[in-house]
Scaffold this motif. Structure first.
Motif, PDB file in Angstrom:
ATOM      1  N   TYR A 126      -0.864   4.353 -10.486  1.00  0.00           N
ATOM      2  CA  TYR A 126      -0.931   3.780  -9.143  1.00  0.00           C
ATOM      3  C   TYR A 126      -2.343   3.735  -8.559  1.00  0.00           C
ATOM      4  O   TYR A 126      -2.735   2.700  -8.005  1.00  0.00           O
TER       5      TYR A 126
ATOM      6  N   LYS B 229      -3.942   0.149  -7.579  1.00  0.00           N
ATOM      7  CA  LYS B 229      -4.292  -0.129  -6.183  1.00  0.00           C
ATOM      8  C   LYS B 229      -5.758  -0.539  -6.058  1.00  0.00           C
ATOM      9  O   LYS B 229      -6.082  -1.494  -5.348  1.00  0.00           O
TER      10      LYS B 229
ATOM     11  N   HIS C  28      -6.783  -4.289  -4.909  1.00  0.00           N
ATOM     12  CA  HIS C  28      -7.536  -4.572  -3.692  1.00  0.00           C
ATOM     13  C   HIS C  28      -8.818  -5.346  -3.991  1.00  0.00           C
ATOM     14  O   HIS C  28      -9.254  -6.157  -3.168  1.00  0.00           O
TER      15      HIS C  28
ATOM     16  N   ASN D 227       0.810  -1.215   0.000  1.00  0.00           N
ATOM     17  CA  ASN D 227       0.000   0.000   0.000  1.00  0.00           C
ATOM     18  C   ASN D 227       0.843   1.264   0.000  1.00  0.00           C
ATOM     19  O   ASN D 227       0.315   2.353  -0.167  1.00  0.00           O
TER      20      ASN D 227
END
Length: 181
Positions: free
Chosen positions: A157, A161, A165, A101
């Protein structure tokens, strides 16, 4: 039943991502490159599958992508698949030891894995063809490719991300030790 639907949807998303990356790698970045040096989006894709989904699927995706690349390019089939399978395996190892993260940690993972993948490719070329090129120039090309991959991961990014997730929620089972409650 709902879990299987989510996993099937996730595999369709992975296939769509593969097709988009394939288009970018073999069409777009042939025009948009730095002195003939292109990013290797397949390494980034396989690494993120290993990080966010897991080791087994990362290895399988790496083998599949590598074999497809070998068949399309016309090289000996197998080496790229094995190398990208190792990238998928390393993705899970990095996930266990580092925080995915954090942007800087993720960029370091991409840089290290891209550099290692290209070094393995360089050694394979040396073993297969002999040393008939300038290693210094090849190392400069690897560094530019690493920087190109890192720049693209920085740009995308938030999207990486978010998709990562989602995959993690679908594929990785959260185990809770109930005896401590």
């Amino acid at each position: 039943m709902e879990v299987y639907v989510k996993k099937f949807k996730s595999f369709l998303i992975l296939l769509l991502l593969f097709l988009i990356i394939y288009f970018l790698q073999f069409n777009f970045f042939t025009w948009f490159n730095i002195r003939g040096i292109m990013p290797n989006l397949f390494v980034v894709f396989t690494l993120f599958v290993g990080i966010f989904i897991g080791q087994r699927i990362g290895i399988a995706v790496g083998l599949f992508v590598g074999i497809v690349i070998d068949v399309i390019i016309g090289k000996q089939v197998g080496f790229t698949g094995i190398a990208l399978g190792i990238v998928g395996y390393v993705g899970e190892l990095l996930d266990k030891n580092f925080d995915k993260n954090n942007l800087l940690t993720l960029l370091a993972m991409v840089a290290i894995v891209t550099f290692g993948y290209e070094l393995v490719n360089m050694f394979y070329i040396i073993v297969r063809n002999g040393l008939n090129f300038n290693i210094f120039i090849f190392l400069i090309m690897i560094i530019v490719e690493v920087l190109f991959n890192v720049l693209l991961v920085m740009i995308f990014y938030p999207l990486i991300k978010k998709i990562g997730h989602y995959f993690e929620e679908v594929f990785k089972v959260k185990r809770v030790l109930t005896r401590y409650y």
